[in-house]
Write a protein that holds these residues in place. Structure first.
Motif, PDB file in Angstrom:
ATOM      1  N   LYS A 103       3.768 137.346 -10.671  1.00  0.00           N
ATOM      2  CA  LYS A 103       2.509 137.539  -9.933  1.00  0.00           C
ATOM      3  C   LYS A 103       2.257 136.421  -8.947  1.00  0.00           C
ATOM      4  O   LYS A 103       1.186 136.361  -8.349  1.00  0.00           O
ATOM      5  CB  LYS A 103       1.337 137.618 -10.909  1.00  0.00           C
ATOM      6  CG  LYS A 103       1.418 138.780 -11.872  1.00  0.00           C
ATOM      7  CD  LYS A 103       0.174 138.815 -12.750  1.00  0.00           C
ATOM      8  CE  LYS A 103       0.329 139.841 -13.859  1.00  0.00           C
ATOM      9  NZ  LYS A 103      -0.535 139.497 -15.008  1.00  0.00           N
ATOM     10  N   ASP A 104       3.230 135.516  -8.827  1.00  0.00           N
ATOM     11  CA  ASP A 104       3.118 134.427  -7.863  1.00  0.00           C
ATOM     12  C   ASP A 104       1.887 133.549  -8.110  1.00  0.00           C
ATOM     13  O   ASP A 104       1.262 133.056  -7.182  1.00  0.00           O
ATOM     14  CB  ASP A 104       3.099 135.002  -6.445  1.00  0.00           C
ATOM     15  CG  ASP A 104       3.324 133.931  -5.391  1.00  0.00           C
ATOM     16  OD1 ASP A 104       3.920 132.886  -5.728  1.00  0.00           O
ATOM     17  OD2 ASP A 104       2.896 134.134  -4.251  1.00  0.00           O
ATOM     18  N   THR A 105       1.515 133.391  -9.378  1.00  0.00           N
ATOM     19  CA  THR A 105       0.412 132.471  -9.703  1.00  0.00           C
ATOM     20  C   THR A 105       1.009 131.214 -10.328  1.00  0.00           C
ATOM     21  O   THR A 105       1.425 131.216 -11.492  1.00  0.00           O
ATOM     22  CB  THR A 105      -0.580 133.115 -10.698  1.00  0.00           C
ATOM     23  OG1 THR A 105       0.169 133.676 -11.778  1.00  0.00           O
ATOM     24  CG2 THR A 105      -1.389 134.211 -10.034  1.00  0.00           C
ATOM     25  N   PRO A 106       1.072 130.137  -9.548  1.00  0.00           N
ATOM     26  CA  PRO A 106       1.688 128.897 -10.049  1.00  0.00           C
ATOM     27  C   PRO A 106       0.972 128.391 -11.310  1.00  0.00           C
ATOM     28  O   PRO A 106      -0.221 128.645 -11.496  1.00  0.00           O
ATOM     29  CB  PRO A 106       1.484 127.910  -8.896  1.00  0.00           C
ATOM     30  CG  PRO A 106       1.186 128.733  -7.699  1.00  0.00           C
ATOM     31  CD  PRO A 106       0.522 129.979  -8.191  1.00  0.00           C
ATOM     32  N   VAL A 107       1.700 127.707 -12.154  1.00  0.00           N
ATOM     33  CA  VAL A 107       1.128 127.209 -13.405  1.00  0.00           C
ATOM     34  C   VAL A 107       0.462 125.858 -13.137  1.00  0.00           C
ATOM     35  O   VAL A 107       1.132 124.847 -12.958  1.00  0.00           O
ATOM     36  CB  VAL A 107       2.211 127.090 -14.494  1.00  0.00           C
ATOM     37  CG1 VAL A 107       1.583 126.680 -15.817  1.00  0.00           C
ATOM     38  CG2 VAL A 107       2.962 128.402 -14.632  1.00  0.00           C
ATOM     39  N   SER A 125      -0.024 119.260  -3.461  1.00  0.00           N
ATOM     40  CA  SER A 125       1.206 119.978  -3.798  1.00  0.00           C
ATOM     41  C   SER A 125       1.350 121.188  -2.873  1.00  0.00           C
ATOM     42  O   SER A 125       0.386 121.859  -2.547  1.00  0.00           O
ATOM     43  CB  SER A 125       1.187 120.432  -5.260  1.00  0.00           C
ATOM     44  OG  SER A 125       0.240 121.445  -5.441  1.00  0.00           O
ATOM     45  N   SER A 126       2.571 121.424  -2.456  1.00  0.00           N
ATOM     46  CA  SER A 126       2.800 122.574  -1.572  1.00  0.00           C
ATOM     47  C   SER A 126       3.221 123.775  -2.407  1.00  0.00           C
ATOM     48  O   SER A 126       3.762 123.645  -3.480  1.00  0.00           O
ATOM     49  CB  SER A 126       3.885 122.230  -0.557  1.00  0.00           C
ATOM     50  OG  SER A 126       5.066 121.887  -1.231  1.00  0.00           O
ATOM     51  N   PRO A 172       9.233 118.909  -6.074  1.00  0.00           N
ATOM     52  CA  PRO A 172       9.664 120.313  -6.087  1.00  0.00           C
ATOM     53  C   PRO A 172       8.621 121.275  -6.663  1.00  0.00           C
ATOM     54  O   PRO A 172       8.966 122.328  -7.181  1.00  0.00           O
ATOM     55  CB  PRO A 172      10.898 120.256  -6.992  1.00  0.00           C
ATOM     56  CG  PRO A 172      10.588 119.153  -7.963  1.00  0.00           C
ATOM     57  CD  PRO A 172       9.737 118.142  -7.220  1.00  0.00           C
ATOM     58  N   THR A 173       7.336 120.918  -6.563  1.00  0.00           N
ATOM     59  CA  THR A 173       6.292 121.654  -7.302  1.00  0.00           C
ATOM     60  C   THR A 173       6.178 123.129  -6.937  1.00  0.00           C
ATOM     61  O   THR A 173       5.564 123.889  -7.666  1.00  0.00           O
ATOM     62  CB  THR A 173       4.915 121.011  -7.092  1.00  0.00           C
ATOM     63  OG1 THR A 173       4.743 120.758  -5.691  1.00  0.00           O
ATOM     64  CG2 THR A 173       4.790 119.693  -7.845  1.00  0.00           C
TER      65      THR A 173
END
Ligand code: NAG
Ligand code: NAG
Ligand code: NAG
Ligand code: NAG
Length: 450
Positions: free
Chosen positions: A369-373, A426-427, A307-308
């Motif tokens: 900001k839609d920046t994944p960790v 990862s998606s 679920p990334t």
């Protein structure tokens, strides 16, 4: 609550409707309504009320809302987002005791492994340091770096016969007899039913120092038998000696307080753009680290794959329950109540108040900001709770199944010498970003799980 306000959040917390210390569960006796308040209702009511207050005060609804909590606080956050997916845009979930019916049964079972004190199998608390040192000796190097930090506990099967009192070269007050070795081995193993079915996870090598609570004294920990007395059987006289697997079955059937955060399909939370960061210290000797891996695995199964794109799990090498380290591992990344370990006036990560080091800020960036960790840098200082003594070590913590990999040449105590490396692709979902105006964070910092 204070760190949230420093970031400009309106912040709320709740006592969940009762006032007691964390080992005194007598308030719950015969009172299922109070148990439900503890299980989920007080938290949900607090969220609803807090949003109303923010709306009334600012004459505008909060643009975003966040959660940060560890231990029971971690469970409470998961429980809320499972039942009420609209409550939070982002949830920071630490070391969740996510199924109290299993966890609190397990605690009594662990106490019984080590009791009664007259039994040859009984291990005194002061032996835990000896066991920990042996586990470190055997497991530290398996991750490729000798740094006193066990970073791949799953790769290590501790062989405690190395501490056997039968060895001619052993120090006699620092050895374990055969029955004592069996007791310690049981804590590493998962808890299984009498017919061998998996029930709950055991502890990782490296967590031994913190076992002093769960191995009990002359009785098991009150976290366990208090639950059986005051939540399950409504009987203050219930005796821990009567614990057996039927007690666990009674507990699961009754589910006192409806506290289990055991929903694995998180489609509703994901569907409205929610993000989850789950973290758990690998040296946690209270809530087993593998319980978080188990939850993440079950979500992966329920949702048909990793679920990334909305949920990432960060195991933290060397960190104990929610904060701190017995092996000087970097542990501070501004998760729930970590700042309070540093003193009353501290917030975020002293000297590093940015989204690379403060996981709450990283979560906010992911949501807004839609920046994944992709990683968070953990810090520790020469005196672990005093930032004026200077940074001792920094290292990235990485989202599972990645791990921090040393570059083989830099200073191992500097974050730049490490990289999160992934085994699989990862998606990621591209979600629209929002505006920041007024935000709210709910921080519930209950230290343990009762
Ligand atoms: C918690 O409260 C109970 C009941 O008041 C008391 O017996 C116990 O000593 C307290 N424990 C701590 C650690 O304060
Ligand atoms: C647990 O103990 C009770 C009371 O002695 C007994 O009736 C029950 O069969 C036991 N259950 C197990 C699984 O041993
Ligand atoms: C660090 O912890 C020690 C021991 O608990 C305490 O005496 C000291 O005041 C703490 N220091 C800070 C800066 O909080
Ligand atoms: C933190 O604040 C509490 C409550 O005011 C106080 O009792 C405690 O002594 C303070 N701790 C430190 C390290 O200043």
């Amino acid at each position: 609550m204070a760190p949230g306000t420093h970031h400009g959040f309106a912040t709320v917390s709740t006592d969940t409707g009762h006032n007691s210390n964390s080992t005194d569960l007598a308030w719950a006796l015969g009172n299922e309504e109070m148990r439900i308040d503890w299980g989920w209702r007080a938290l949900h009511g607090s969220v609803v009320l807090a949003k109303k207050l923010v709306g009334a005060y600012y004459e505008k609804e909060a643009d975003h809302s966040y959660y940060s909590g560890c231990s029971t606080g971690g469970r409470q956050g998961l429980r809320e987002l499972q039942q009420f997916p609209d409550s939070f845009d982002g949830a920071l979930i630490g070391a969740p005791a996510w199924d109290p019916t299993l966890m609190n049964s397990y605690v009594t079972q662990v106490g019984l492994y080590n009791l009664p004190v007259e039994d040859p199998r009984h291990v005194e608390k002061d032996m835990l340091e000896v066991v920990a040192a042996e586990a470190l000796r055997q497991c530290d190097g398996l991750d490729g770096v000798q740094d006193n930090i066990i970073s791949a506990p799953g790769d290590c099967k501790v062989d405690l016969t190395a501490l056997s009192c039968d060895r001619p070269d052993i120090v006699k007050d620092k050895c374990l007899t055969e029955p004592q070795i069996e007791t310690m081995n049981k804590l590493y193993e998962d808890y299984r039913s009498p017919t061998g079915e998996f029930v709950w996870t055991g502890y990782e090598p490296g967590s031994e120092i913190q076992w002093s609570t769960v191995i009990g004294s002359d009785k098991p920990s009150a976290f366990g038998y208090g639950f059986q007395r005051y939540f399950v059987y409504d009987d203050p006289e219930w005796q821990w000696q009567d614990y057996n697997f039927s007690v666990l079955e009674d507990t699961v059937k009754k589910d006192p307080g409806q506290s289990r955060a055991a929903k694995y399909d998180l489609s509703d939370f994901k569907g409205r753009g929610g993000k989850i960061l789950l973290y758990h210290g690998m040296a946690d000797g209270l809530v087993p680290t593998r319980a978080s891996a188990l939850y993440y695995d079950r979500v992966t199964d329920a949702m048909g794959g990793p679920p990334t794109d909305f949920f990432r799990y960060f195991p933290v090498p060397g960190m104990q329950h929610c904060a701190s380290s017995a092996v000087s591992a970097p542990w501070h990344f501004a998760a729930a109540f970590q700042a309070s370990v540093m003193g009353n006036d501290t917030w975020s990560v002293p000297g590093f108040k940015d989204a690379h080091h403060d996981i709450l800020l990283a979560l906010v960036d992911w949501v807004e900001k839609d920046t994944p960790v992709d990683s968070v840098i953990a810090t520790t200082w020469n005196t672990a709770n005093d930032s004026s003594t200077g940074v001792l070590r920094q290292r990235p913590v990485c989202p599972f199944p990645q791990q921090a990999v040393y570059d083989g040449k830099g200073n191992v105590d500097e974050a730049a010498s490490w990289q999160c490396r992934e085994e699989g692709a990862s998606s990621r979902l591209g979600l629209p970003s929002g505006l920041v105006v007024g935000v709210i964070v709910v921080i519930t910092s209950l230290m343990l799980w009762a």
